[in-house]
Design a protein around this motif. Sequence first.
Motif, PDB file in Angstrom:
ATOM      1  N   PHE A 144     -26.767  15.626  -1.110  1.00 49.85           N
ATOM      2  CA  PHE A 144     -27.024  16.777   0.036  1.00 49.85           C
ATOM      3  C   PHE A 144     -26.148  17.772  -0.216  1.00 49.85           C
ATOM      4  O   PHE A 144     -26.422  19.014  -0.072  1.00 49.85           O
ATOM      5  N   GLU A 145     -24.760  17.656  -0.710  1.00 46.14           N
ATOM      6  CA  GLU A 145     -23.833  18.478  -0.919  1.00 46.14           C
ATOM      7  C   GLU A 145     -23.923  19.252  -1.994  1.00 46.14           C
ATOM      8  O   GLU A 145     -23.923  20.504  -2.372  1.00 46.14           O
ATOM      9  N   GLN A 146     -24.569  18.368  -3.010  1.00 49.14           N
ATOM     10  CA  GLN A 146     -24.555  19.041  -4.477  1.00 49.14           C
ATOM     11  C   GLN A 146     -25.561  19.615  -4.647  1.00 49.14           C
ATOM     12  O   GLN A 146     -25.873  20.863  -5.519  1.00 49.14           O
ATOM     13  N   GLN A 147     -26.952  19.280  -4.242  1.00 48.57           N
ATOM     14  CA  GLN A 147     -28.334  19.966  -4.601  1.00 48.57           C
ATOM     15  C   GLN A 147     -29.187  20.098  -3.304  1.00 48.57           C
ATOM     16  O   GLN A 147     -30.217  20.391  -3.433  1.00 48.57           O
ATOM     17  N   ARG A 148     -28.393  19.668  -2.083  1.00 47.54           N
ATOM     18  CA  ARG A 148     -29.201  20.254  -0.809  1.00 47.54           C
ATOM     19  C   ARG A 148     -30.324  19.419  -0.618  1.00 47.54           C
ATOM     20  O   ARG A 148     -31.356  20.147  -0.410  1.00 47.54           O
ATOM     21  N   GLU A 149     -30.517  18.339  -1.143  1.00 50.26           N
ATOM     22  CA  GLU A 149     -31.716  17.516  -0.906  1.00 50.26           C
ATOM     23  C   GLU A 149     -31.595  16.706   0.430  1.00 50.26           C
ATOM     24  O   GLU A 149     -30.511  16.160   0.887  1.00 50.26           O
ATOM     25  N   GLY A 150     -32.532  16.974   1.117  1.00 45.02           N
ATOM     26  CA  GLY A 150     -32.532  16.522   2.741  1.00 45.02           C
ATOM     27  C   GLY A 150     -32.490  15.224   2.782  1.00 45.02           C
ATOM     28  O   GLY A 150     -32.886  14.340   1.964  1.00 45.02           O
ATOM     29  N   ILE A 151     -32.108  14.536   4.134  1.00 44.46           N
ATOM     30  CA  ILE A 151     -32.123  13.164   4.491  1.00 44.46           C
ATOM     31  C   ILE A 151     -33.144  13.400   5.535  1.00 44.46           C
ATOM     32  O   ILE A 151     -32.664  14.084   6.822  1.00 44.46           O
ATOM     33  N   TYR A 152     -34.194  12.395   5.544  1.00 46.41           N
ATOM     34  CA  TYR A 152     -35.257  12.542   6.488  1.00 46.41           C
ATOM     35  C   TYR A 152     -35.100  11.141   7.268  1.00 46.41           C
ATOM     36  O   TYR A 152     -35.125  10.158   6.687  1.00 46.41           O
ATOM     37  N   ALA A 153     -35.521  11.334   8.557  1.00 47.02           N
ATOM     38  CA  ALA A 153     -35.667  10.108   9.344  1.00 47.02           C
ATOM     39  C   ALA A 153     -37.225   9.913   9.828  1.00 47.02           C
ATOM     40  O   ALA A 153     -37.453   8.790   9.921  1.00 47.02           O
ATOM     41  N   ASN A 154     -37.811  10.909   9.942  1.00 51.78           N
ATOM     42  CA  ASN A 154     -39.290  10.844  10.519  1.00 51.78           C
ATOM     43  C   ASN A 154     -40.082  10.526   9.576  1.00 51.78           C
ATOM     44  O   ASN A 154     -41.251  11.201   9.145  1.00 51.78           O
ATOM     45  N   THR A 155     -39.951   9.384   8.821  1.00 54.02           N
ATOM     46  CA  THR A 155     -40.544   9.036   7.624  1.00 54.02           C
ATOM     47  C   THR A 155     -40.849   7.445   7.524  1.00 54.02           C
ATOM     48  O   THR A 155     -39.910   6.669   7.673  1.00 54.02           O
ATOM     49  N   GLU A 156     -42.094   6.945   7.512  1.00 62.34           N
ATOM     50  CA  GLU A 156     -42.376   5.378   7.339  1.00 62.34           C
ATOM     51  C   GLU A 156     -42.364   5.387   5.822  1.00 62.34           C
ATOM     52  O   GLU A 156     -42.995   6.121   5.154  1.00 62.34           O
ATOM     53  N   ILE A 157     -41.695   4.033   5.495  1.00 67.27           N
ATOM     54  CA  ILE A 157     -41.486   3.696   4.180  1.00 67.27           C
ATOM     55  C   ILE A 157     -42.181   2.255   3.722  1.00 67.27           C
ATOM     56  O   ILE A 157     -41.761   1.614   4.701  1.00 67.27           O
ATOM     57  N   GLU A 158     -43.094   2.220   2.733  1.00 69.81           N
ATOM     58  CA  GLU A 158     -43.566   0.975   2.620  1.00 69.81           C
ATOM     59  C   GLU A 158     -43.191   0.664   1.112  1.00 69.81           C
ATOM     60  O   GLU A 158     -43.494   1.453   0.177  1.00 69.81           O
ATOM     61  N   TYR A 159     -42.906  -0.541   1.017  1.00 72.41           N
ATOM     62  CA  TYR A 159     -42.566  -1.135  -0.359  1.00 72.41           C
ATOM     63  C   TYR A 159     -43.846  -1.828  -0.973  1.00 72.41           C
ATOM     64  O   TYR A 159     -44.398  -2.820  -0.401  1.00 72.41           O
ATOM     65  N   LEU A 160     -44.419  -1.312  -2.128  1.00 68.14           N
ATOM     66  CA  LEU A 160     -45.614  -1.969  -2.882  1.00 68.14           C
ATOM     67  C   LEU A 160     -45.036  -2.757  -3.968  1.00 68.14           C
ATOM     68  O   LEU A 160     -44.430  -2.282  -4.965  1.00 68.14           O
ATOM     69  N   LYS A 161     -45.194  -4.017  -3.967  1.00 69.02           N
ATOM     70  CA  LYS A 161     -44.516  -4.870  -4.573  1.00 69.02           C
ATOM     71  C   LYS A 161     -45.168  -5.162  -5.898  1.00 69.02           C
ATOM     72  O   LYS A 161     -44.820  -5.954  -6.913  1.00 69.02           O
TER      73      LYS A 161
END
Length: 519
Positions: A140-157
């Motif tokens: 975030f500090e070095q590249q300003r890449e965002g930190i997102y909360a409103n996101t569903e994450i699914e692991y496809l194994k």
Amino acid sequence: MKKPFVATASLIAMFSIGGALYVAINLCLNFFIPTPLPFIFFISATHIVSMVWAIVVLCNRKRRIETRIRWAIFIIVIPFFGIMSYIFLGRVYKYNKNKNYLYNKNSVSVLQPKVQYDIENLKEIERLNPEFKRSFMMTFEQQREGIYANTEIEYLKSGNEYFSNLLNDIKNAKEYVMINCYIISEGEFLSKLTSLLVEKMSEGVRVYIIYDFLGSYGRFTTSKKRLIQEGANLIAYSPIHFPFLKWNANYRDHRKDISIDGQIGYLGGVNISDEYINKSGVFGFWNDSAIRINGEGVQEIEAIFQKDWNFYVTKKQKKIEKLEPKFGKAIRKRYTTDEFIQIVSDGPNHDRPICLELLLNLIHSAQNRIWLKSPYFIPPPEIINALCNAASTGLDVRILLPGRSDKFLLLEVSKQWTKKMFENGVKIYSMNDTFIHEKAYIFDEAISFTGSSNLDYRALFCDQQTMALIRSNNMNKKIEEKMIHDMDKSFEYKFMPNKDLPLWKRAIVKVYNIMAPLL
């Protein structure tokens, strides 16, 4: 029959031309002055130039010290061809063409202007897992890449889960599909995907594809022609044209990123090829994974796509934001989840090797366990030392390696790099008769780091990568469950790795280990 491998052919052609010139100059000198003196002078001059070149390489602080030392030795020992190799394969990548391609703290993404939103998410991460706050702060500090909360994450194994989910999501696409992939190869996977994309284009959906020229060379042929004819927009990443090999050809696009309507995204280790869904048994059973995200985090995948597309766009093509007006628009949708995700981009267009630094930070921050799963394990020494230190303090440190590999003796090379860790109590597993291609790293009970980056020099210093740093108990648990399953099917080393190898194989492994920082 496949076409000749253009990169290898170009290398052979250029080295042949160079060698011919070298011999021709020497013969001319001896022809006009028929004494041994011109030959001795020419050889001496070559060695002097090589030594000066080697000193210049050693003084280049932009390169790692072990890389500089090995290049310097190579240039001195094999003077002429050492210099040629460095010119075409060893120089630092400079982005003079388009400075917008550079990632640094000043290149704030237009796709994520709400810095306050990230700060609020950082505070929540600090409350839940204070020891890992700095890891999220780093990019975030070095590249300003965002930190997102409103996101569903699914692991496809598995690749099969990825395949079925991807086709289903593309069937429901309304606006556009963006694919950024290292390997796109003809077969059942690509055939079904191509037919579906053609069908969606007839309905008005726009298709954009970035494929790595070298990774897909000779593999992405019939389907590519069909997609172009039907109106898809395609760009080759870092093309190579025989017989001229550009010095930046060593740097490739290793991503496996997809965005559908800016709402659904994919990243991980799965390329578009049949072996990834176990329709090809060339390397035995293929063990891989991906993650599917739904929500705001997808806009960071599109930010990466934008930079890659615009860097290689030609004068006849338009920038992605001109082609796709809805590109990168934040979709503010509420999800009832306490998961956080940060999409991390890495590559030679970054000021620093961010994946390496992030991994070190995660290792040092871990309090209970560090489990790593990678197909290629040839890491820089600081990773090995950090893992050894963690194991020596009582942390549960495990490395899961393949039982088969797609490259000659590379598995043995990986095991050689685990020798010091074995001595320090790290548990090392090799999965029986299975090629692990998954890149998944979990820390304690809630932190996962997964995507396209292997734990080797090429992944950490040469190629473009996309990783996801995730704070999620559920995600961590699912990766853990698969790792435990894989460890149960694996052989745990109770003796020094490679101890039983014949002498000739051990010699090759030693040579490869010396060369690893050059590749």
